[in-house]
Enzyme design. Structure first.
Site, PDB file in Angstrom:
ATOM      1  N   TYR A 156       0.837  -1.207   0.000  1.00 62.83           N
ATOM      2  CA  TYR A 156       0.000   0.000   0.000  1.00 62.83           C
ATOM      3  C   TYR A 156       0.874   1.259   0.000  1.00 62.83           C
ATOM      4  O   TYR A 156       0.657   2.187  -0.786  1.00 62.83           O
ATOM      5  CB  TYR A 156      -0.914  -0.040   1.220  1.00 62.83           C
ATOM      6  CG  TYR A 156      -1.904   1.094   1.300  1.00 62.83           C
ATOM      7  CD1 TYR A 156      -3.058   1.077   0.530  1.00 62.83           C
ATOM      8  CD2 TYR A 156      -1.695   2.166   2.158  1.00 62.83           C
ATOM      9  CE1 TYR A 156      -3.986   2.110   0.611  1.00 62.83           C
ATOM     10  CE2 TYR A 156      -2.615   3.197   2.252  1.00 62.83           C
ATOM     11  CZ  TYR A 156      -3.757   3.176   1.480  1.00 62.83           C
ATOM     12  OH  TYR A 156      -4.669   4.196   1.563  1.00 62.83           O
ATOM     13  N   LYS A 160       0.985   4.068  -2.990  1.00 66.14           N
ATOM     14  CA  LYS A 160       0.556   5.458  -2.784  1.00 66.14           C
ATOM     15  C   LYS A 160       1.704   6.437  -3.030  1.00 66.14           C
ATOM     16  O   LYS A 160       1.475   7.585  -3.439  1.00 66.14           O
ATOM     17  CB  LYS A 160      -0.040   5.634  -1.385  1.00 66.14           C
ATOM     18  CG  LYS A 160      -1.377   4.897  -1.211  1.00 66.14           C
ATOM     19  CD  LYS A 160      -2.447   5.385  -2.175  1.00 66.14           C
ATOM     20  CE  LYS A 160      -3.812   4.775  -1.888  1.00 66.14           C
ATOM     21  NZ  LYS A 160      -4.862   5.285  -2.802  1.00 66.14           N
TER      22      LYS A 160
END
Ligand code: NAD
Length: 252
Positions: A156, A160
């Site tokens: 993640y 991002k």
């Protein structure tokens, strides 16, 4: 409320989810016709029904962001129907927990398919008509963890961080064409994504609230207000920026 999006067409992904539905509602409140995109048809329809019940304009669009063909077909259909897309909010995302040795190949692949590759394909499909018309605003939902990595979420975090760089890179390339590109980088926000993570770890929203200097985690409507500001024409010079919205919480 001001109406900064009168006569604008806005496409919001993940708009059946926590933050996306709030973004869709906010843009509609301010006059936009909102295309509510999600892979879960019922979730998209729920957001549309809420907007329409409140007097706003919205239509559902169901497609899977993991499929570049589905993305291209959806955008072609939407442009044929609506003529243009003025605002694109790349908001959909998934969060798979795990350090490198815990994360499965599938988790890594899914994370990059949805959080990164989908933004590439969707933006490539929507951007040409913005460039041609010399107007457009794109807002990407990154994360504070893309700037300051949280432990145990490597896939993640890295995805991002890619959204952050994508935002900055795209803004530089298309500023001469009057297309603005910005991102929001929220800390923890009270949505199904966070609630699912809490359920797994046995913690509560109150536990998270105590970690935030402001006294609580964020609300979807607060992220939506920032997205609306970035997508509006209030500050044409604002492009290539990534705004953290965290209640002053540091990642721990
Ligand atoms: P959510 O799970 O409530 O919503 C995500 C939505 O994306 C869902 O409706 C889901 O159906 C949709 N989606 C997932 N995979 C898809 C696919 N393949 N195709 C199309 N749609 C798909 O999550 P949320 O908390 O509202 O998160 C929205 C965005 O905000 C995400 O990008 C997330 O990473 C980011 N974010 C959330 C938080 C938070 O604390 N909730 C913090 C920082 C950033």
């Amino acid at each position: 409320m001001t109406a900064r999006f009168t006569d604008r067409i806005a496409l919001v992904t993940g708009a059946g989810g926590g933050i996306g539905s709030a973004i869709a509602a906010r843009l509609a409140e301010e006059g936009a016709t909102v295309i509510v995109a999600d892979v879960v048809a019922e979730a998209a329809q729920r957001t549309v029904d809420e907007i329409v019940a409140g007097g706003g304009a919205a239509v559902p669009s169901t497609f899977d962001l993991r499929s570049p063909e589905a993305i291209r077909a959806a955008v072609a259909g939407l442009l044929a129907e609506h003529g243009r897309i003025d605002v694109l909010v790349n908001n959909a995302g998934v969060n798979r927990r795990g350090a490198l040795l815990e994360l499965s190949d599938d988790d890594w692949a899914l994370t990059f398919d949805v959080n990164v590759d989908a933004i590439f394909h969707l933006t490539r499909a929507v951007l040409p008509q913005m460039v041609e018309r010399r107007t457009g605003a794109i807002v990407n939902t990154a994360s504070q963890w893309g700037l300051h990595p949280a432990p145990g979420h490597i896939g993640y975090n890295v995805s991002k961080a890619a959204v952050v760089s994508f935002t900055q890179s795209l803004a530089r390339d298309y500023a001469p064409h009057n297309v603005r590109v910005n991102a929001v980088a929220p800390g923890e926000v009270r949505t199904p994504m966070v609630e699912a993570n809490l359920a797994r770890t046995g913690r509560t929203v109150d536990d998270l609230n105590k970690l935030v200097p402001f006294g609580r985690i964020g609300e979807p409507s607060e992220i939506a207000a920032l997205v609306a500001f970035l997508a509006s024409h209030e500050t044409p010079y604002l492009t290539g920026t990534v705004v953290e919205i965290t209640g002053a919480q540091a990642v721990s």
